[in-house]
Write an enzyme that holds these catalytic residues in place. Structure first.
Site, PDB file in Angstrom:
ATOM      1  N   ARG A   1      66.442  71.912 -24.024  1.00 51.01           N
ATOM      2  CA  ARG A   1      66.178  72.273 -23.516  1.00 51.01           C
ATOM      3  C   ARG A   1      66.661  70.795 -22.347  1.00 51.01           C
ATOM      4  O   ARG A   1      66.685  71.340 -20.857  1.00 51.01           O
ATOM      5  CB  ARG A   1      64.676  72.147 -23.565  1.00 51.01           C
ATOM      6  CG  ARG A   1      64.535  72.804 -21.870  1.00 51.01           C
ATOM      7  CD  ARG A   1      62.883  73.301 -22.004  1.00 51.01           C
ATOM      8  NE  ARG A   1      61.887  72.300 -22.183  1.00 51.01           N
ATOM      9  CZ  ARG A   1      60.375  72.017 -22.382  1.00 51.01           C
ATOM     10  NH1 ARG A   1      59.644  72.629 -22.399  1.00 51.01           N
ATOM     11  NH2 ARG A   1      60.029  70.753 -22.858  1.00 51.01           N
TER      12      ARG A   1
ATOM     13  N   LYS B   1      62.877  71.105 -16.954  1.00 52.03           N
ATOM     14  CA  LYS B   1      61.535  69.734 -16.377  1.00 52.03           C
ATOM     15  C   LYS B   1      62.228  68.763 -15.210  1.00 52.03           C
ATOM     16  O   LYS B   1      62.697  68.116 -15.726  1.00 52.03           O
ATOM     17  CB  LYS B   1      61.357  69.923 -17.717  1.00 52.03           C
ATOM     18  CG  LYS B   1      60.858  70.259 -18.589  1.00 52.03           C
ATOM     19  CD  LYS B   1      59.695  69.494 -20.317  1.00 52.03           C
ATOM     20  CE  LYS B   1      58.908  68.307 -19.315  1.00 52.03           C
ATOM     21  NZ  LYS B   1      57.021  69.642 -18.860  1.00 52.03           N
TER      22      LYS B   1
ATOM     23  N   GLU C   1      52.838  79.901 -12.965  1.00 55.91           N
ATOM     24  CA  GLU C   1      52.369  79.238 -14.363  1.00 55.91           C
ATOM     25  C   GLU C   1      51.608  77.587 -13.510  1.00 55.91           C
ATOM     26  O   GLU C   1      50.638  78.304 -12.424  1.00 55.91           O
ATOM     27  CB  GLU C   1      53.749  77.148 -14.399  1.00 55.91           C
ATOM     28  CG  GLU C   1      54.737  77.929 -15.163  1.00 55.91           C
ATOM     29  CD  GLU C   1      55.722  76.436 -15.569  1.00 55.91           C
ATOM     30  OE1 GLU C   1      55.275  75.709 -15.144  1.00 55.91           O
ATOM     31  OE2 GLU C   1      56.420  77.318 -15.718  1.00 55.91           O
TER      32      GLU C   1
END
Length: 357
Positions: free
Chosen positions: A103, A204, A240
């Site tokens: 990721r 992220k 989210e």
């Protein structure tokens, strides 16, 4: 980047080896989800156009970075979060660290940054965890949260990628991010991500999190635990919570918003989907309307920090929906299995855990 060590709870000898005999006792029962200075951190650097070379452990401390660094001026930075766990037989394990490494590479590509290889990433995390192994809480008392941070530390006044990059890996012992079931407020004014693949909601990025502060600060002032955000395209579908994924349960069906570029592909999220499928539940990744969620039997959140956390209520304007929680809820059943795998009380048949000691 210059490093400045800070004093901790241990004495170090001339070779910076921790003198465990002089360590202050740690009261694990007082842990929260707050930064605790540990003993060591790992540093690895890379010039633009090169590959990362092996890094090294240094005493944990403050860092000095050029004010023109792109991490400061243009937000060129991404991070990961994973944990080291103490197992029932006293060993220390990581949970699916290769997923975090992959990721990070996706995020680095999006931000035009070099990234460490999968092996380099895992090695850096292992070294950091082992160098701070005395900070891994006993079974049932928490975990060691590990934060790999990849950032542009080279100076640039132009809006271009940095000439130098640093991977910094540091850690802190933590316990639960939230205490008890969540009471969520639906945010209808602010959005956390651009819908679709054009934004950075699916990585992220350090730039993703401060924009939620206004909404979460106001919600917590009103007594809510956290904020549930809607999609920016229609304002009708859930996306989210501020820092975790969300699941909706109706009968034998479990739904979660699909990772379409705006939703972070959480590793806990992915693991819970696999566990639920093995248990015979129907799991769907798709758009979920706010109305559908308000009519659900159960709602829960997943993430490295929150693990699996039940939602007791969701409030949208004047409407408040309440959901099943407690020991008999599906979320707690899934949490028990996940934590069991992470701590060794349930056999890891998938090869998710990596023993490091």
């Amino acid at each position: 980047m210059t490093l400045h060590s800070v004093s901790g709870n241990c004495e170090r000898n001339s070779e910076s080896v921790v003198d465990v005999e002089n360590c202050t006792d740690i009261n694990w029962d007082e842990l929260g989800f707050n930064p605790v200075p540990t003993d060591f951190m790992y540093v690895m650097k890379c010039a633009k156009g090169d590959n990362f070379a092996e890094g090294s452990l240094v005493p944990f401390g403050n860092i000095e970075i050029n004010p023109f660094a792109t991490i400061f001026n243009y937000g060129q930075g991404i991070f990961e979060g994973l944990k080291a766990y103490r197992t029932e037989d006293g060993h220390i394990v990581l949970f699916r660290p290769e997923q975090n490494a992959q990721r990070m590479k996706i995020g680095a590509d999006r931000f035009c940054m070099p990234s460490p290889s999968i092996d380099q990433f895992i090695n850096a995390v292992k070294q950091t965890a082992l160098a701070n192994k005395r900070w891994v809480p006993p079974l049932g008392k928490g975990s060691l949260y590990i934060r790999p941070l990849l950032m542009g530390t080279g100076a640039s006044l132009s809006v271009v990628p940095a000439p130098e990059y640093t991977l910094l890996v540091y850690c802190s012992p933590v316990t639960n991010y939230h205490k008890g079931a969540l009471n969520l407020k639906v945010e209808s004014k602010f959005y956390r991500a651009i819908s679709g693949t054009g934004g950075t909601g699916g990585i992220k990025s350090v730039t993703n999190y401060a924009p939620v502060y206004a909404a979460t600060t106001a919600a917590r002032a009103d007594g809510f635990s956290d904020v549930l955000f809607l999609d920016s395209a229609t304002g009708k579908n859930i996306e989210e919570v501020s820092a975790c994924n969300v699941f909706v349960v109706k009968g034998n069906s479990i739904c979660t918003p699909e990772t379409n570029g705006a939703i972070l592909p959480g590793i806990t999220r992915k693991s819970i989907i696999e566990i639920a499928l093995d248990l015979g539940y129907q799991v769907m990744e798709r758009a979920i309307s706010l109305e559908e969620m308000l009519d659900a039997d159960e709602v829960f959140c997943t993430g490295t920090a929150v693990v699996v956390n039940s939602v007791s209520s969701v409030t949208f304007k004047e409407t408040r929906a309440e959901y099943k929680t407690g020991a008999e809820s599906l979320s707690q059943k899934l949490r028990k299995i996940l934590v069991g795998i992470q701590t060794g009380s349930i056999e890891d048949s998938r090869g998710w855990t990596v023993r490091i000691d």
